[in-house]
Motif scaffolding. Structure first.
Motif, PDB file in Angstrom:
ATOM      1  N   ALA A  98     -47.907  19.969  -8.323  1.00 46.07           N
ATOM      2  CA  ALA A  98     -47.555  21.383  -8.418  1.00 46.07           C
ATOM      3  C   ALA A  98     -48.711  22.241  -7.926  1.00 46.07           C
ATOM      4  N   LYS A  99     -48.352  23.363  -7.320  1.00 45.91           N
ATOM      5  CA  LYS A  99     -49.363  24.328  -6.909  1.00 45.91           C
ATOM      6  C   LYS A  99     -48.942  25.711  -7.357  1.00 45.91           C
ATOM      7  N   GLN A 100     -49.928  26.591  -7.474  1.00 49.15           N
ATOM      8  CA  GLN A 100     -49.670  27.898  -8.069  1.00 49.15           C
ATOM      9  C   GLN A 100     -49.693  29.032  -7.058  1.00 49.15           C
ATOM     10  N   GLY A 101     -49.864  28.719  -5.790  1.00 54.08           N
ATOM     11  CA  GLY A 101     -49.851  29.729  -4.759  1.00 54.08           C
ATOM     12  C   GLY A 101     -49.684  29.076  -3.414  1.00 54.08           C
ATOM     13  N   SER A 102     -49.281  29.864  -2.403  1.00 53.72           N
ATOM     14  CA  SER A 102     -49.025  29.295  -1.086  1.00 53.72           C
ATOM     15  C   SER A 102     -50.281  28.687  -0.470  1.00 53.72           C
ATOM     16  N   ARG A 103     -51.433  29.252  -0.778  1.00 48.57           N
ATOM     17  CA  ARG A 103     -52.683  28.736  -0.212  1.00 48.57           C
ATOM     18  C   ARG A 103     -53.488  27.928  -1.218  1.00 48.57           C
ATOM     19  N   SER A 104     -52.902  27.689  -2.373  1.00 51.72           N
ATOM     20  CA  SER A 104     -53.605  26.927  -3.406  1.00 51.72           C
ATOM     21  C   SER A 104     -53.568  25.443  -3.116  1.00 51.72           C
ATOM     22  N   GLN A 105     -54.480  24.736  -3.743  1.00 53.97           N
ATOM     23  CA  GLN A 105     -54.461  23.285  -3.688  1.00 53.97           C
ATOM     24  C   GLN A 105     -53.353  22.766  -4.602  1.00 53.97           C
ATOM     25  N   TRP A 106     -52.980  21.541  -4.372  1.00 51.25           N
ATOM     26  CA  TRP A 106     -52.082  20.871  -5.292  1.00 51.25           C
ATOM     27  C   TRP A 106     -52.934  20.510  -6.519  1.00 51.25           C
ATOM     28  N   ALA A 107     -52.859  21.374  -7.518  1.00 48.80           N
ATOM     29  CA  ALA A 107     -53.804  21.287  -8.629  1.00 48.80           C
ATOM     30  C   ALA A 107     -53.350  20.363  -9.745  1.00 48.80           C
TER      31      ALA A 107
END
Length: 119
Positions: A98-107
Motif C-alpha cells: 500500500a502507498k499513501q500518495g501518487s509519489r510515495s513509496q510502497w510503505a
C-alpha cells in the motif's frame, strides 16, 4: 499505520486459476493505491499490478496483462488478484503493498503468500 494480510495462495497446475486476497486494516483512509508484487526464487521482487483505492485506475505488468485482474472492495478494505491462465513462471511469493500518495513509496507490505504453478 496500515496492516496488510494476504491469503489465497497455493499449488495449481499450469492453465489453472487462483484468487489472492489482501485485507487492509488500520489507517485505511490514508491509502492512495494498493499493489501486488511477486518474487521468484533467486530473483528480485517485481511489480505485478496496482489499483487506486477508488478502483478507477489500474496498471499491469506486460507479463500478466490479459490473464490477471486486480479489484478492490472498499466496504471490506480488501484487494483481490484474480489469476487465470497461470504459467510455471508465475511461481513465487506474492506480496501486497500500500502507498499513501501518487509519489510515495510502497510503505506497507504484507507477509506474502506462496503461489506455485506446476507444469
Amino acid at each position: 499505520q496500515v496492516q496488510l494480510v494476504e491469503s489465497g495462495g497455493g499449488l495449481v497446475q499450469a492453465g489453472g486459476s487462483l484468487r489472492l486476497s489482501c485485507a487492509a486494516s488500520g489507517r485505511t483512509f490514508s491509502i492512495y493505491a494498493m499493489g501486488w508484487f511477486r518474487q521468484a526464487p533467486g530473483k528480485e521482487r517485481e511489480f505485478v499490478t496496482r489499483i487506486s483505492w477508488s478502483g478507477e485506475s489500474t496498471n499491469y505488468a506486460d507479463s500478466v496483462k490479459g490473464r490477471f485482474t486486480i479489484s478492490v472492495d472498499n466496504a471490506k478494505n480488501t484487494v483481490y488478484l484474480q489469476m487465470t491462465g497461470l504459467k510455471p513462471e508465475d511461481t513465487g511469493v506474492y506480496y501486497c503493498a500500500a502507498k499513501q500518495g501518487s509519489r510515495s513509496q510502497w510503505a506497507y507490505w504484507g507477509q506474502g503468500t506462496q503461489v506455485t504453478v506446476s507444469s
